[in-house]
Design a protein around this motif. Structure first.
Motif: not given
Length: 206
Positions: A159-163, A169-170, A175-176
């Motif tokens: 969620a943080l990567a999306a923002v 990174a997203l 994937a993780d």
């Protein structure tokens, strides 16, 4: 397996009593091989649950894996719209190709999304065998609470990567998250195919 499959509606006359039969992996959608069935081969397939062909070179019925043990376990059978070819959804018990590959069409012929099914199968194998040195084994050994915690952590990071991060990174965080979710499901004895079925049912109800 649809053992009530009606053989009589098929067009056996078009190709001299033989129908091409495509075999597709029942879980991940990979095309595994192509063979030919006559009436007898189709009936043996339905009765035994093991995909059986008519070998044009050997001039006899041939059950896939009869010598190697790498059988194709039938899950369902379907005719095309012209009733002159067959699609068998099956679960392979080892490599399908005589060259030791999963598919007679090569390992690179699989759809991209098929890897999710392959990964789910690998995680299920890890759950059964628990090989030493495997990160997946360590997760299973740590227990479901630990795995659930990892899913929560990866969900937050996704969620943080999306923002605040870029697409690379997203993708990495997603994937993780998906990997750890697959492990969590398997820790509860649930395959990803069951989740896909739930999604399909929801979609059909719209």
């Amino acid at each position: 397996m649809n053992s009530a499959f009606d053989c009589e509606h098929l067009d056996w006359n078009k190709n001299g009593g033989l129908l091409p039969a495509v075999v597709q992996h029942a879980h991940d959608g990979r095309v595994l091989m192509l063979g030919y069935m006559n009436r007898a081969a189709l009936q043996v397939t339905l009765d035994s649950g093991k995909v059986t062909f008519y070998s044009r070179s050997k001039q006899r019925l041939w059950t896939k894996g009869e010598s190697s043990g790498h059988t194709l376990e039938l899950q369902s059978l379907h005719a095309d719209c012209d009733n002159d070819s067959l699609l068998a959804l099956a679960l392979p018990q080892g490599p399908t190709c005589h060259l030791g590959r999963d598919s007679c069409f090569g390992d690179t012929a699989a759809p991209v999304l098929a890897f999710v099914g392959q990964l789910d199968a690998l995680i299920a194998q890890r759950a059964r065998q628990r090989p030493e040195g495997s990160y997946t084994t360590r997760l299973f050994d740590a227990g479901i609470r630990h795995i659930a915690q990892k899913v929560g952590e990866e969900g937050v990071e996704t969620a943080l990567a999306a923002v605040v991060q870029d697409d690379a990174a997203l993708r990495s965080e997603a994937a993780d998250l998906l990997y750890h979710l697959l492990v969590l499901l398997r820790a509860r004895g649930v395959g990803f195919d069951a989740v896909a079925e739930t999604l399909a049912l929801r979609h059909s109800g719209r």
